[in-house]
Design an enzyme around this catalytic site. Structure first.
Site, short mmCIF file in Angstrom:
data_model
loop_
_atom_site.label_atom_id
_atom_site.label_comp_id
_atom_site.label_asym_id
_atom_site.label_seq_id
_atom_site.Cartn_x
_atom_site.Cartn_y
_atom_site.Cartn_z
N ASP A 211 -6.57 -2.43 3.15
CA ASP A 211 -5.09 -3.40 2.96
C ASP A 211 -6.00 -5.27 2.98
O ASP A 211 -4.94 -5.71 2.67
CB ASP A 211 -4.30 -2.59 3.31
CG ASP A 211 -3.35 -1.73 3.33
OD1 ASP A 211 -4.09 -1.46 1.88
OD2 ASP A 211 -3.06 -0.85 3.59
N LYS B 253 -3.26 30.10 -7.91
CA LYS B 253 -2.56 29.19 -7.57
C LYS B 253 -2.31 27.61 -8.29
O LYS B 253 -3.11 27.50 -8.66
CB LYS B 253 -1.67 29.13 -6.26
CG LYS B 253 -3.24 28.11 -5.74
CD LYS B 253 -3.16 27.46 -4.04
CE LYS B 253 -4.01 26.48 -3.16
NZ LYS B 253 -4.42 26.10 -2.56
N ASP C 84 0.97 -1.24 -0.61
CA ASP C 84 -0.33 0.19 0.11
C ASP C 84 1.10 1.15 0.24
O ASP C 84 1.58 1.22 0.30
CB ASP C 84 -1.37 -0.13 0.84
CG ASP C 84 -2.12 1.11 1.31
OD1 ASP C 84 -2.67 1.52 0.42
OD2 ASP C 84 -1.88 1.36 2.47
N LYS C 85 0.05 2.14 -0.70
CA LYS C 85 1.09 3.52 -0.61
C LYS C 85 0.97 4.05 0.51
O LYS C 85 1.35 4.76 1.75
CB LYS C 85 0.33 4.70 -1.41
CG LYS C 85 1.85 5.98 -1.78
CD LYS C 85 1.10 6.57 -2.84
CE LYS C 85 -0.48 7.19 -2.16
NZ LYS C 85 0.04 8.36 -1.02
N ASP D 23 -4.90 5.47 -3.54
CA ASP D 23 -4.40 7.12 -4.43
C ASP D 23 -4.97 7.37 -6.21
O ASP D 23 -4.93 6.64 -6.95
CB ASP D 23 -3.14 7.99 -3.83
CG ASP D 23 -3.83 7.92 -2.50
OD1 ASP D 23 -5.11 8.43 -2.20
OD2 ASP D 23 -2.04 8.22 -1.77
N PHE E 124 -10.34 24.26 -8.18
CA PHE E 124 -9.34 23.71 -8.99
C PHE E 124 -10.37 22.53 -9.55
O PHE E 124 -11.49 21.36 -8.93
CB PHE E 124 -8.64 23.49 -7.78
CG PHE E 124 -7.85 21.75 -8.67
CD1 PHE E 124 -6.39 22.85 -8.94
CD2 PHE E 124 -7.97 20.90 -8.71
CE1 PHE E 124 -5.50 21.79 -9.44
CE2 PHE E 124 -6.87 19.66 -9.16
CZ PHE E 124 -6.24 20.41 -9.79
N ARG F 142 -5.92 3.42 -7.43
CA ARG F 142 -7.42 3.44 -7.82
C ARG F 142 -7.75 2.34 -8.06
O ARG F 142 -8.65 2.26 -8.23
CB ARG F 142 -7.80 4.39 -9.26
CG ARG F 142 -8.06 6.13 -9.03
CD ARG F 142 -8.73 6.31 -7.47
NE ARG F 142 -8.90 8.01 -7.38
CZ ARG F 142 -9.68 8.58 -5.93
NH1 ARG F 142 -9.42 7.31 -5.40
NH2 ARG F 142 -9.35 9.76 -6.07
#
Length: 1218
Positions: A824, A568, A400-401, A684, A545, A794
């Site tokens: 996980d 930004k 996993d991240k 993510d 955004f 994802r």
């Protein structure tokens, strides 16, 4: 959640087979009970009091050896064929079963405790007109429950109302997808006013929805109430495992409960995990059993022939029993007798010893202080004792991240303002100083509202702010205004920011510490505290955004009436919209951005623009019109945003560090050197996952190619996979058309290319779903295995498990999955080995894991030290054990040819019983527990030492054949050397040795000494325990031998110990000791010579390292210092790429605002990435500058080889790491 019993989950799924749609009625338990929906009780344990014994025994007798010994025990109970007592088998068999059962019962006890803890959590349920406290396990489908702030959601519920305006609430979904940023859920308008108990009791709506499934991001249903239909989607649902945040309370209606919740549906099945050595041992037991049958047949045939030729000659004084009426039947009985006698080729004590070794190895992991994390007081834990040697054979790691590789913490590190960089520290000679924990931080005491945990080291930026540098002040004013962060002031001056991404929180926190504190917002205003002075800005518009714009802007009016646009975003986007007057500053800032990106920081460009009142009025009218059109609204708004975001003036850039866990890049680099492939599976976004890949050096700009698979159809994905495959294989065949040699070696060059070239594969969850189809999964797997790095983003929890299963199914490789969240759990259960990290996302992964610790970097030590040692020890143990038992048992086979095939044993029964469990058990256990070929420092310094485990070199069918061959040779020598010697041997008084028992004592003594000497030669690392066990075992043997054949024992148990004085008479003769010495030398010298020649002529990498270690005078080398590589990267504005569409519209609408307090809102939208940007980014290549570690005098390294040539004897040690 943790692993739960397969039968329980299967029964829950069986109920769903006929469920096409679900009908749930609020406040109507009797109605809902008709459908037999699952209750909210969960069960992760495997046994209960009644089922433990039968299920556990069934699992244990799945081991071929256990079943084999059960059959032998039955045979030994038949007196006509058994020449050994039944206790020689039943005692060790019962011991094995009991030890294993106790271990399994202990493991399951902790699962029961975990279940009880979860099931007994309290929840407020609306029953009988009032809220009553109920245990989670008593909550049922259709109940209306109340949740309060910071509570876990008990089941999958439909949100009805909340304390927030418009039925909004905020949840954290870390247990589901690993993301810790908050998400927004909103109740239906028709139910949002059900705020008191009376209204909720009268609520009788019925929900018709999809049946239970594992899709976390979708929900389809309809609410029928008051003769109206109201559509339901995932934005109306709160799933089990979520946590309610920043919402005082909310009410919800239970739709799915217990095992039918989406979280539990994603948990996967608990699999009975066995090591590859276990499976191999099952095969070897079958081989040995076949070999045993062959020996039995040979000896039975010999008995039949002997009975046919000369058997009747003995019937005068040895008459046959009535049922032994033929030589064939005598051979038949002899066959079974020898099966019993020779069964010790696979003694039951082997399995007892294996369990003890595994338990010991597990304790070594638990006791390793180098894997202890003091900040959280967390030690490493081996939660299973059956997989330790498998840790030394891992080829694939699935990680996993968020929370595993990263801390999920963003830190403001550097910035560039008006062409000046800030963030570095310099000494008095203007030389850059490396920032460490001892570096002094900037003092923010001038700011009473500062965040005490914020650290910045460059004091010149604070001085610029204090000197009222207009550029610096405008820079931080922009950061304090241009965002969608929601503030919460819990007490005076105690601010908490809720951001839709950690990046935004880091930027607003930086502005806060530098004197521009974001205090509050309403739909029309933003309030700042600028250098201690309260300033309110009128918020005119938020240009939010999205993933196409890659920027965000706000339009505000200050107290002087000036109107400004602050923006930004990605530097490439902002630079294209700058006023020509900023061109020179743009080039300077661009250089700073490249420097920041080279350090792996996430960058962002900032700009502003002064607006004219009249122009803004016209533009706002256009905006109002575009906001109300039905068709092409998004396109029209994009055109208007583009129009006003022109001619911007550049302010500077920010650089944020996405904080990796300590030691992650070094750990990944070290594991790569050990030929372990690391795949990242994360929920993510693609861009965020790529940023982390670059940060931890899994992705680098000098890679040959990074393939991004992002097709939206099966055909697109198929084309992208095949194109990538052809690209890799095609490059390896590049050569001259007329070069025949190149064509001949094309296949070899393909192999070489896959080793030398470095590719990376990145695939998103949508494309992965197509790639996992049967017709494409082989293409995907082939491509992934050609790549050095694989990142799947994802992906759902179930997809993670499917990827692991794909590798397990088609690659004969050991897999390891590591993660820290409930999302996980599936892959942790599916992999051969599951590792849980006790991190920010709860303990679900830990509870489901086989091993757990607090930091990813400990994985390096777990595999390269504990895993390699466990595999090495287990293999040496098994080789020696099979050698020992073949040497011990096959003496009976040779003796059969000299005892008329009568099934008489060489040794007495007590020696047969005690040989494996007393005389030789402890020395081999000591070797299996404490032996090590090289120390832990060298195990980490030379990762290539790990490769023999991956290739299964230390114990396989070939090694088994060799050690059994050695055992057969030893047994032959053990029998025939004393046999030949006794034929000519005389006692000191001139008489001959004529008794069989003297012969047996001589062979038994020789056997014990030979096996003790052999284990001494096989031991690489001596401890006091090894010495004690080896010498102690020899002492115990002689003590027991003389005791059992003593006068005293004969006097008390004359029938049990009949051989009075045999040992004393035999071993008192010097000639017998000469025979024992001769036998020992003849048995040991051949294997000693072979071992010496192998090490001298064909040394392995382990031999070289051991030689080097020996000449370093027991001073372990310093651990390999894998420094973080600084890269010169073309990848910038990572923040803007990984950011997501915010809640600008929600903020300006005021729906999430309270009259008295300000609530936070943050919910990321799932937006597609930009293929065009990715393709452009991947085409840019820059070299990686590697910094050698001169301080430690590290030798020069290439990417493929390391050479060590500095030993006292001139040893040339070449270690090749691919």
């Amino acid at each position: 959640m943790t692993g739960y019993m397969e039968t329980t989950q299967e029964s829950a799924r069986d109920k769903l087979v006929g469920e096409k749609e679900r009908h749930v009625k609020a406040n109507a338990r009797d109605y809902n009970d008709k459908f037999s929906y699952a209750d909210n009780h969960i069960k992760t344990s495997k046994y209960n009091v009644l089922t433990f014994l039968p299920i556990n025994l069934f699992e244990q007798f799945q081991r071929v050896a256990n079943a084999y010994f059960l059959v032998l025990l039955i045979l030994q109970l038949i007196p006509e064929i058994s020449s050994l007592s039944w206790f020689t088998t039943i005692v060790p068999l019962v011991l094995v079963l009991v030890i294993t059962a106790v271990k399994d019962a202990t493991d399951d006890y902790f699962r029961h405790k975990s279940d009880q803890q979860v099931n007994n959590r309290q929840s407020q349920v609306l029953i009988g007109g009032s809220l009553q406290n109920e245990k989670w396990m008593n909550v049922r489908v259709g109940d209306i429950i109340k949740l309060e702030n910071n509570q876990f959601v008990a089941a999958d519920i439909l949100l009805l109302c909340s304390s927030e305006p418009y039925g909004l609430c905020y949840i954290e979904t870390a247990e589901l997808d690993g993301e810790t940023n908050l998400k927004v859920r909103q109740a239906l308008t028709v139910t949002s006013d059900l705020e008191d108990i009376t209204k909720l009791m009268d609520f009788d709506g019925e929900v018709i929805c999809e049946p239970p499934n594992n899709k976390l991001d979708t929900f389809i249903g309809t609410l029928y109430w008051r003769d109206n239909k109201h559509p339901l989607d995932n934005e109306k649902m709160l799933l089990r495992g979520c946590v309610l945040r920043n919402t005082e309370w909310c009410f919800g209606m239970v739709i799915f409960a217990g095992l039918q919740t989406k979280l539990m549906q994603n948990c996967g099945r608990t699999q009975f995990k066995r090591t590859s050595i276990d499976k191999l041992m099952n095969t070897l037991v079958l081989w040995i059993f076949a070999f045993l049958i062959c020996m039995g047949v040979i000896l039975a045939i010999g008995n039949t022939i002997l009975e046919s030729w000369s058997g009747r000659n003995f019937q005068v004084f040895l008459p046959l029993d009535e049922f032994q009426n033929s030589a064939v039947f005598s051979g038949f009985l002899t066959f079974w007798s020898y099966i019993i006698i020779l069964n010790t080729v696979v003694p039951i004590s082997l399995y007892v010893s294996v369990e003890v070794l595994r338990l010991g190895h597990s304790y070594f992991i638990n006791w390793d202080w180098k894997m202890y994390y003091s900040q959280t007081d967390t030690a490493a834990e081996a939660r299973t004792t059956t997989l330790n040697e498998e840790l030394g054979q891992v080829e694939f790691i699935f990680s996993d991240k968020t929370g595993t590789l990263t801390q999920n913490i963003m830190v403001f590190r550097k910035c560039s303002i008006n062409g000046q960089t800030y963030g570095d520290v310099y000494d008095e000679f203007e030389r850059k100083v490396e920032i460490t924990e001892k570096t002094a931080c900037v003092d923010f005491s001038f700011n009473a509202l500062c965040d005490r945990s914020f650290k910045f080291y460059d004091g010149s930026l604070v001085e610029a702010i204090k000197l009222e540098d207009p550029a610096a002040q405008e820079f931080f004013r922009l950061l304090a205004l241009c965002h969608t962060v929601m503030p919460e002031e819990k007490s005076e001056g105690h601010l908490v920011y809720q951001a839709q991404s950690p990046d935004e929180g880091a930027l607003v926190t930086a502005a806060r510490n530098f004197g521009f504190v974001f205090r509050a917002r309403t739909p029309e205003t933003i309030t700042l505290c600028e250098m201690g002075r309260a300033v309110t800005y009128q918020l005119l518009a938020i240009l939010d955004f999205n993933n196409v714009r890659k920027r965000m802007s706000v339009i505000v009016r200050n107290s002087q009436g000036q109107i400004k646009l602050y923006s930004k975003g990605a530097d490439t986007i902002i630079f294209d919209r700058l006023d020509p007057s900023s061109e020179e500053l743009m080039y300077t800032t661009s250089e700073h951005l490249s420097e920041f990106a080279g350090e792996g920081l996430r960058t962002l460009a900032l700009a502003y623009k002064d607006l004219d009142e009249d122009y803004l009025d016209v533009w706002m009218k256009k905006l109002l019109f575009a906001s109300t059109v039905i068709e092409n609204r998004e396109d029209q708004l994009a055109v208007l945003y583009e129009e006003i975001e022109q001619d911007l003036k550049l302010l500077g850039a920010t650089a944020i560090e996405d904080k990796l866990q300590e030691g992650v890049p070094e750990t990944i680099a070290c594991l790569n050197l050990a030929d372990i492939k690391i795949w990242v599976l994360t929920g993510d976004k693609l861009e965020t996952a790529m940023n982390i890949g670059y940060s931890c050096n899994m992705l680098r700009d000098d890679m040959n190619e990074v393939f991004v698979i992002s097709g939206h159809t099966l055909l697109e994905v198929q084309q992208q996979l095949r194109s990538a495959n052809e690209h890799i294989l095609g490059l390896s065949r590049v050569g001259s058309a007329g070069d025949e040699k190149a064509n001949m070696l094309a296949d070899d060059s393909v192999f070489e290319e896959t080793i030398i070239a470095e590719y990376a594969l990145i695939i998103n969850g949508h494309s992965l779903a197509y790639a996992m189809e049967p017709q494409l999964e082989h293409v995907l797997l082939d491509l992934a295995c050609l790549c050095k790095t694989v990142i799947c983003c994802r992906v759902t929890p179930m997809q993670k498990a499917q990827v692991v299963e794909l590798v397990k199914r088609h690659k004969r490789a050991i897999t390891l999955a590591i993660g820290d969240g409930a999302n996980d759990v599936s892959m942790i259960k599916t992999a051969h080995i599951g590792v849980g990290i006790s991190g920010q996302e709860g303990m679900q992964a830990v509870l489901a894991s086989d091993y757990s610790f607090a930091q990813f970097r400990y994985l390096r030590r777990l595999l390269l030290v504990h895993g390699r040692w466990s595999y090495f020890r287990m293999c040496n143990f098994l080789c020696y054990f099979f050698y020992k038992n073949f040497a011990f048992t096959l003496v009976h086979f040779w003796y059969g040819f000299f005892c008329g095939f009568s099934a008489q044993t060489v040794y007495d029964q007590w020696f047969i019983t005690l040989f494996n469990i007393v005389y030789t058990s402890l020395p081999v256990l000591a070797m299996g527990l404490f032996d090590q070929d090289v120390n832990d420092q060298n195990s980490l310094r030379y990762p290539s030492l790990y490769k023999p485990g991956q290739q299964n070199l230390l114990f396989n069918k070939r090694q088994f054949f060799l050690c059994t061959l050695q055992g057969m040779g030893t047994s032959c020598l053990l029998f025939f050397v004393p046999y030949g010697a006794f034929s000519v041997l005389v006692k000191e008084d001139g008489s001959h040795f004529s008794d069989q028992q003297a012969f047996a004592v001589t062979i038994a003594t020789s056997l014990v000494i030979v096996t003790s000497v052999q284990i001494g030669l096989d031991t690489h690392y001596w401890t006091a325990i090894n010495h004690f066990f080896i010498w102690g075992s020899l002492t115990v043997y002689f003590a027991v031998l003389f005791a059992m054949q003593s006068d005293g024992m004969f006097g008390v148990f004359s029938s049990i110990f009949p051989f009075i004085g045999a040992a004393r008479n035999c071993l008192s003769e010097k000639s017998v000791w000469l025979v024992i010495l001769l036998t020992t030398v003849v048995c040991v010298v051949p294997s000693l010579a072979v071992s010496f020649l192998r090490v001298d002529l064909f040394p392995t990498l382990t031999d070289k390292v051991r030689h080097l270690q020996r000449f370093r005078n027991k001073q372990g080398p310093q651990e390999q210092n894998l420094r973080r590589v600084r890269r010169t990267s073309s990848r910038r504005s990572a923040y803007a790429f990984s950011h997501q569409q915010g809640y600008g519209e929600l903020i300006t609408s005021g729906k999430n605002m309270k009259e008295s307090t300000v609530s936070s809102a943050c919910s990321p939208g799932r937006t597609p990435h930009s293929p065009t940007w990715i393709e452009n980014m991947l085409k840019r290549k820059n070299e990686v500058s590697c910094i050698s570690d001169e301080r430690t005098g590290a030798p020069e390294r290439s990417s493929r080889a390391e050479r060590f040539n500095s030993t006292p004897t001139g040893l040339n040690l070449s270690l090749t790491n691919r």
